[in-house]
Motif scaffolding. Structure first.
Motif, PDB file in Angstrom:
ATOM      1  N   PHE A 261       0.849  -1.229  -0.154  1.00  0.00           N
ATOM      2  CA  PHE A 261      -0.150   0.040   0.013  1.00  0.00           C
ATOM      3  C   PHE A 261       0.688   1.178   0.136  1.00  0.00           C
ATOM      4  O   PHE A 261       2.053   0.947   0.416  1.00  0.00           O
ATOM      5  CB  PHE A 261      -1.049  -0.042   1.299  1.00  0.00           C
ATOM      6  CG  PHE A 261      -0.395  -0.157   2.552  1.00  0.00           C
ATOM      7  CD1 PHE A 261       0.297   0.970   3.301  1.00  0.00           C
ATOM      8  CD2 PHE A 261      -0.464  -1.363   3.042  1.00  0.00           C
ATOM      9  CE1 PHE A 261       0.920   0.653   4.385  1.00  0.00           C
ATOM     10  CE2 PHE A 261       0.192  -1.563   4.415  1.00  0.00           C
ATOM     11  CZ  PHE A 261       0.683  -0.695   4.905  1.00  0.00           C
ATOM     12  N   MET A 262       0.170   2.413  -0.513  1.00  0.00           N
ATOM     13  CA  MET A 262       1.050   3.578  -0.686  1.00  0.00           C
ATOM     14  C   MET A 262       0.156   4.966  -0.043  1.00  0.00           C
ATOM     15  O   MET A 262      -1.181   4.744  -0.309  1.00  0.00           O
ATOM     16  CB  MET A 262       1.362   3.794  -2.075  1.00  0.00           C
ATOM     17  CG  MET A 262       2.192   2.785  -2.821  1.00  0.00           C
ATOM     18  SD  MET A 262       2.521   2.822  -4.482  1.00  0.00           S
ATOM     19  CE  MET A 262       3.066   4.900  -4.491  1.00  0.00           C
ATOM     20  N   LYS A 263       0.994   5.738   0.412  1.00  0.00           N
ATOM     21  CA  LYS A 263       0.332   6.901   0.811  1.00  0.00           C
ATOM     22  C   LYS A 263      -0.299   7.652  -0.421  1.00  0.00           C
ATOM     23  O   LYS A 263       0.190   7.523  -1.501  1.00  0.00           O
ATOM     24  CB  LYS A 263       1.362   7.731   1.619  1.00  0.00           C
ATOM     25  CG  LYS A 263       1.916   7.395   3.041  1.00  0.00           C
ATOM     26  CD  LYS A 263       2.753   8.315   3.632  1.00  0.00           C
ATOM     27  CE  LYS A 263       4.016   8.603   2.716  1.00  0.00           C
ATOM     28  NZ  LYS A 263       4.899   9.541   3.525  1.00  0.00           N
ATOM     29  N   LYS A 264      -1.548   8.219  -0.116  1.00  0.00           N
ATOM     30  CA  LYS A 264      -2.324   9.047  -1.082  1.00  0.00           C
ATOM     31  C   LYS A 264      -1.125   9.805  -1.767  1.00  0.00           C
ATOM     32  O   LYS A 264      -1.349  10.095  -3.098  1.00  0.00           O
ATOM     33  CB  LYS A 264      -3.331   9.713  -0.502  1.00  0.00           C
ATOM     34  CG  LYS A 264      -3.928  10.653  -1.419  1.00  0.00           C
ATOM     35  CD  LYS A 264      -5.375  11.246  -0.740  1.00  0.00           C
ATOM     36  CE  LYS A 264      -5.815  12.244  -1.498  1.00  0.00           C
ATOM     37  NZ  LYS A 264      -6.996  13.302  -0.746  1.00  0.00           N
ATOM     38  N   MET A 267       0.974   8.044  -4.041  1.00  0.00           N
ATOM     39  CA  MET A 267       0.208   7.232  -4.990  1.00  0.00           C
ATOM     40  C   MET A 267      -0.032   8.356  -6.155  1.00  0.00           C
ATOM     41  O   MET A 267      -0.025   8.193  -7.546  1.00  0.00           O
ATOM     42  CB  MET A 267      -0.860   6.537  -4.742  1.00  0.00           C
ATOM     43  CG  MET A 267      -1.650   5.733  -5.771  1.00  0.00           C
ATOM     44  SD  MET A 267      -0.717   4.484  -6.642  1.00  0.00           S
ATOM     45  CE  MET A 267      -1.166   3.261  -5.282  1.00  0.00           C
ATOM     46  N   LYS A 282      -8.999   1.817  -1.759  1.00  0.00           N
ATOM     47  CA  LYS A 282      -8.466   2.719  -0.540  1.00  0.00           C
ATOM     48  C   LYS A 282      -8.566   1.858   0.847  1.00  0.00           C
ATOM     49  O   LYS A 282      -9.343   0.951   1.015  1.00  0.00           O
ATOM     50  CB  LYS A 282      -9.655   3.842  -0.447  1.00  0.00           C
ATOM     51  CG  LYS A 282      -9.033   4.887   0.678  1.00  0.00           C
ATOM     52  CD  LYS A 282     -10.252   5.893   0.734  1.00  0.00           C
ATOM     53  CE  LYS A 282      -9.712   7.027   1.604  1.00  0.00           C
ATOM     54  NZ  LYS A 282     -10.695   8.059   1.723  1.00  0.00           N
ATOM     55  N   ASP A 289      -3.042   5.835  12.022  1.00  0.00           N
ATOM     56  CA  ASP A 289      -3.478   7.276  11.864  1.00  0.00           C
ATOM     57  C   ASP A 289      -4.826   7.486  12.541  1.00  0.00           C
ATOM     58  O   ASP A 289      -5.880   7.545  11.933  1.00  0.00           O
ATOM     59  CB  ASP A 289      -3.768   7.059  10.247  1.00  0.00           C
ATOM     60  CG  ASP A 289      -4.208   8.468   9.668  1.00  0.00           C
ATOM     61  OD1 ASP A 289      -3.601   9.354  10.393  1.00  0.00           O
ATOM     62  OD2 ASP A 289      -4.715   8.575   8.876  1.00  0.00           O
ATOM     63  N   SER A 294      -4.220  10.753   7.065  1.00  0.00           N
ATOM     64  CA  SER A 294      -3.335   9.986   5.992  1.00  0.00           C
ATOM     65  C   SER A 294      -4.010   8.905   5.401  1.00  0.00           C
ATOM     66  O   SER A 294      -4.220   7.750   5.962  1.00  0.00           O
ATOM     67  CB  SER A 294      -2.011   9.531   6.634  1.00  0.00           C
ATOM     68  OG  SER A 294      -1.202   8.911   5.537  1.00  0.00           O
ATOM     69  N   GLU A 295      -4.450   9.189   4.198  1.00  0.00           N
ATOM     70  CA  GLU A 295      -5.117   7.957   3.365  1.00  0.00           C
ATOM     71  C   GLU A 295      -4.052   7.158   2.559  1.00  0.00           C
ATOM     72  O   GLU A 295      -3.092   7.596   2.245  1.00  0.00           O
ATOM     73  CB  GLU A 295      -5.978   8.602   2.399  1.00  0.00           C
ATOM     74  CG  GLU A 295      -7.159   9.451   2.824  1.00  0.00           C
ATOM     75  CD  GLU A 295      -7.804  10.273   1.690  1.00  0.00           C
ATOM     76  OE1 GLU A 295      -7.811   9.828   0.370  1.00  0.00           O
ATOM     77  OE2 GLU A 295      -8.614  10.874   2.028  1.00  0.00           O
ATOM     78  N   LYS A 296      -4.085   5.622   2.464  1.00  0.00           N
ATOM     79  CA  LYS A 296      -3.584   4.893   1.651  1.00  0.00           C
ATOM     80  C   LYS A 296      -4.270   4.210   0.482  1.00  0.00           C
ATOM     81  O   LYS A 296      -5.626   4.031   0.895  1.00  0.00           O
ATOM     82  CB  LYS A 296      -2.853   4.081   2.844  1.00  0.00           C
ATOM     83  CG  LYS A 296      -1.807   4.591   3.566  1.00  0.00           C
ATOM     84  CD  LYS A 296      -1.248   3.534   4.658  1.00  0.00           C
ATOM     85  CE  LYS A 296      -0.219   4.247   5.723  1.00  0.00           C
ATOM     86  NZ  LYS A 296      -0.889   5.220   6.590  1.00  0.00           N
ATOM     87  N   TYR A 297      -3.649   3.489  -0.178  1.00  0.00           N
ATOM     88  CA  TYR A 297      -4.211   2.718  -1.242  1.00  0.00           C
ATOM     89  C   TYR A 297      -3.476   1.462  -1.570  1.00  0.00           C
ATOM     90  O   TYR A 297      -2.189   1.630  -1.441  1.00  0.00           O
ATOM     91  CB  TYR A 297      -4.245   3.649  -2.588  1.00  0.00           C
ATOM     92  CG  TYR A 297      -5.326   4.892  -2.710  1.00  0.00           C
ATOM     93  CD1 TYR A 297      -6.599   4.629  -2.982  1.00  0.00           C
ATOM     94  CD2 TYR A 297      -5.044   6.060  -1.939  1.00  0.00           C
ATOM     95  CE1 TYR A 297      -7.666   5.477  -2.953  1.00  0.00           C
ATOM     96  CE2 TYR A 297      -5.747   6.891  -1.856  1.00  0.00           C
ATOM     97  CZ  TYR A 297      -7.118   6.870  -2.393  1.00  0.00           C
ATOM     98  OH  TYR A 297      -8.235   7.949  -2.237  1.00  0.00           O
ATOM     99  N   PRO A 305       4.892   1.466  -6.489  1.00  0.00           N
ATOM    100  CA  PRO A 305       6.004   1.674  -5.306  1.00  0.00           C
ATOM    101  C   PRO A 305       7.382   1.922  -6.024  1.00  0.00           C
ATOM    102  O   PRO A 305       8.071   2.642  -5.497  1.00  0.00           O
ATOM    103  CB  PRO A 305       5.804   0.804  -4.408  1.00  0.00           C
ATOM    104  CG  PRO A 305       5.134  -0.378  -5.211  1.00  0.00           C
ATOM    105  CD  PRO A 305       4.227   0.337  -6.343  1.00  0.00           C
TER     106      PRO A 305
END
Length: 519
Positions: A261-264, A267, A282, A289, A294-297, A305
């Motif tokens: 997963f990656m931070k918004k 990404m 999402k 958090d 902080s949103e991640k996908y 990545p």
């Protein structure tokens, strides 16, 4: 004063009518644009800095997208530059007014309250204009992010991939090539040749018969397109992964397993806006958090990545090229694929993939050569597996914004009597590198050279194998009446197994399929 009139233009709500007309487009394009560097250098559009806006309008036309976006960017850029110039001129007028009007009156001990008030208004107008400067820049840059990369000269300019994708290789070579060695390259719609042999069963039935997966139980647990891999399916999946790693390591690749997963904000510096709607999941959860800031996908490919692996790095020419073998589970919504490939594991929400990801210096000829090398790596891989294929250069309308050229390797599926995509190989030049700030050190330009550009690495990506699709293709090609032969190169990674026997009969038909049979 003339400067004062210009200042008032920008000190009112109606000062920039062009911006109001672009608000809808701006909102749709700029949802994530404030987070990353523009993938196109705006100097490429500024003719006074050696840019060629007509060229970029042509690229947009070749992509079958609206070329007027280039003009809109330039209009906003001109407005931004005019405003900067107005600010500079007004500052000079403020200094001159202070020096020539207010200072002499103060020295003469004359009342200058009116003049001081006027000076304050001029300074406030400067502040108002300075507040507008980043707003105009943000709108300009949001539009700039909607401009796709250049289009490689080899790419067929068309919006009909069925007819105009350029076939550049066929393996095995059809008999027609013996009498017509100039058969390729050729547009797909004009190419006629003897197709490889077909076989009776498709991958979903074969995987079921060897006891390789449980689709119904998967759907009950994970929903649409979910599945359990079991026994032979697991062995094949792991064998492909391990063989792929060994294959790329022998060719000098560094093996990397990235975060899934990656931070918004990271990404969004890589993915296109429509990817967030059609592909990306999402991640919810507040363990690390608590305030949800902080949103991640979840990643759709390790390419994402790996693009950010050298985020904000400055790489020296001696370090390049860099070649990575990305190993990851991938997660995709497949929102635009409703009803497609619903049987088997060809098109699913979760799968493993081995990816080639390479960086070169900022040189188009170098990255073009690297793309050819990566494609050769992919064809060698499927040659080693004994899989037939064709290689096509995709038409311009099928390029995503980042890719300047894209090759697809389409494997032969004899159970379906057709080719299906197994590999996508793209040269994205410096488009993605600008988003993540991956620069390469080059020769310094001469002082005062207005055509000088910052140098960013070129990034390229190519599937080696998405294991689900690889399994499907192997099963259809190696099927027999009793089971499936294991390709020789995979046997060392399957405990020496050379054959996967059928352990059960064909799967039951669904209710819809039973109804179709009756009719």
């Amino acid at each position: 004063m003339t400067g004062e009139k210009t200042v008032k233009k920008y000190a009112t709500k109606q000062r920039v009518p062009l911006l109001d007309t672009l608000n809808f487009f701006y909102l749709s394009v700029s949802f994530f644009s404030f987070l990353f560097t523009m993938p196109i250098d705006i100097n490429e559009l500024r003719d006074y800095k050696g840019g060629d806006p007509a060229k970029w309008k042509t690229y947009m036309e070749q992509r079958y997208k609206d070329p007027s976006i280039v003009d809109k960017v330039l209009e906003l850029d001109a407005e931004w530059r005019d405003l900067r110039g107005t600010i500079d001129e007004t500052r000079k007028e403020v200094n001159k007014y202070q020096k020539d009007v207010i200072t002499p009156k103060k020295k003469a001990k004359e009342n200058c309250d009116a003049e001081v008030q006027k000076l304050a208004e001029m300074k406030q107008n400067i502040k108002d204009m300075e507040d507008q400067l980043p707003i105009i820049a943000e709108k300009r840059d949001a539009l700039l992010n909607g401009i796709g990369n250049m289009v490689d000269p080899e790419v067929p300019i068309s919006n009909n991939e069925e007819e105009d994708n350029l076939v550049i290789a066929l393996q095995p070579e059809p008999p027609e090539m013996a009498t017509n060695p100039g058969l390729l390259p050729c547009a797909a719609g004009k190419l006629h040749y003897t197709m490889p042999e077909s076989k009776p069963m498709t991958h979903d039935e074969l995987l079921w018969r060897i006891g390789g997966y449980e689709p119904t139980r998967g759907v009950e647990v994970g929903g649409h397109r979910a599945y359990f891999l079991t026994n032979a399916g697991v062995l094949l999946n792991q064998a492909i992964i391990n063989y792929s790693i060994a294959f790329l390591q022998e060719r000098g690749y560094n093996v990397v397993q990235p975060p899934f997963f990656m931070k918004k904000e990271v990404m969004s510096s890589i993915a296109q806006l429509d990817d967030f709607d059609e592909q990306l999941y999402k991640v919810s959860g507040k363990t690390d958090d608590p305030d949800g800031s902080s949103e991640k996908y979840l990643i759709a490919t390790s390419e994402q990545p790996l693009c950010a692996y050298h985020k904000d790095d400055w790489l020296s020419p001696k370090e390049l090229p860099l070649r990575y073998c990305g190993i990851s589970t991938c997660f995709r919504k497949e929102a635009g694929s409703s009803g497609k490939d619903i049987r088997g594991i060809f098109r699913v929400h979760q799968f493993e993939k081995i990816e080639q990801f390479c960086l070169t210096a900022d040189d188009f000829e170098l990255s073009q050569a690297e793309q050819k090398r990566m494609l050769k790596c992919a064809t060698d891989f499927y040659d080693s597996l004994g899989i037939g294929y064709r290689v096509v250069c995709l038409v311009s309308s099928e390029l995503n914004d980042a890719a300047t050229k894209k090759y697809d390797l389409e494997g032969w599926f004899p159970g379906q009597n057709t080719y299906r995509e197994l590999v996508s190989c793209s040269n994205c030049t410096d488009y993605q590198a600008r988003g993540v700030g991956t620069r390469c050190r080059g020769e310094k330009g001469e002082k005062g050279d207005l055509t000088a550009r910052l140098s960013y690495c070129h990034m390229l990506n190519a599937t080696l194998c998405a294991t689900g699709r690889g399994i499907c293709c192997i099963l259809e090609n190696y099927q027999t009446e009793e089971g499936v032969i294991v390709p020789e190169v995979l046997r060392p990674y399957m405990g020496g197994k050379d054959f996967l026997p059928f352990v059960r009969g064909p799967p039951e038909l669904s209710k819809g399929e039973k109804g179709g049979k009756k009719n």
